[in-house]
Design a protein around this motif. Structure first.
Motif: not given
Length: 219
Positions: A31, A33, A85, A111, A143-144, A194
């Motif tokens: 994960t 950014k 994304q 993210q 995201r999330p 988010n």
């Protein structure tokens, strides 16, 4: 001497037969950014040294500004320069030598604070006919997956007999049936939120005096 010769021949046979690629450390989900570099890593051994290739959606990746591959013979790394994304997804490392092949995969998760997708610009005004159906479709990035709330004249909207809200990880879709001038015209706001941020926008809706206007309805 005969015994030593037999041992030598066995070792020579083993050396020639080699060792199929094996996974010492499988890829794991990563994960990072959106906009930052992500590293997908695994450890694979074999004799002779396996040939390493990287894939995404079944397509082989090549060395480029976006994808950078490196290896020290055991640890193999794919660096992805994330830009959108859509860079999310499953990445696969395949190792092959004369004896066999093996693969390991991991998912890249990105993210990002919510934002309205620039590829799907919003209109200045939306229309529906009296007694018809109003459809407002918003495509977003984030995201999330953000919490999504719709408002009409500052009042939250919820599913009901005539109101349907469909939310996915890519879009939110508001449908209102049997629209009327006084009840459904005006300003609609959609808010996305988010852990990384919040964004909202206002949509202006006009209800016209015919049942439907197919050219202007939002699909």
């Amino acid at each position: 001497c005969v015994f030593l010769l037999q041992v030598f021949l066995v070792l020579l046979t083993l050396y020639k037969s080699g060792e199929a690629p094996g996974i010492r450390q499988a890829m794991t989900d990563v994960t990072t950014k959106l906009g930052e570099a992500a590293q997908m890593t695994c450890q694979i051994v074999g004799r002779p040294l396996p040939d390493i290739k990287w894939y995404r959606f079944g397509k082989e990746l090549v060395q480029s500004r976006k994808y950078r591959m490196s290896s020290d013979g055991r640890t193999h790394t794919l660096t992805v320069i994330t830009e959108e994304q859509e860079d999310e997804g499953v990445y696969t490392c395949m190792a092959t030598n004369d004896v066999g092949e093996i693969e390991t995969s991991g998912k890249l998760l990105l993210q990002a604070p919510p934002q309205f997708h620039p590829g799907f610009p919003l209109k200045e005004k939306y229309y529906a006919g009296v007694g018809g159906t109003l459809r407002l479709h918003i495509v977003y990035i984030g995201r999330p997956v953000p919490a999504i709330t719709w408002f009409h004249d500052k009042k939250p909207l919820r599913d009901s007999e005539n109101v349907t809200i469909e939310n996915t990880e890519h879009y939110t879709h508001l449908v209102i049936k049997n629209v009327q001038h006084k009840t459904h015209a005006g300003k609609y706001k959609v808010q996305l939120s988010n852990i990384l941020g919040t964004v909202d926008t206002v949509l202006n809706v006009e209800i016209q005096g015919i049942k439907s206007i197919s050219n202007n309805s939002v699909e």
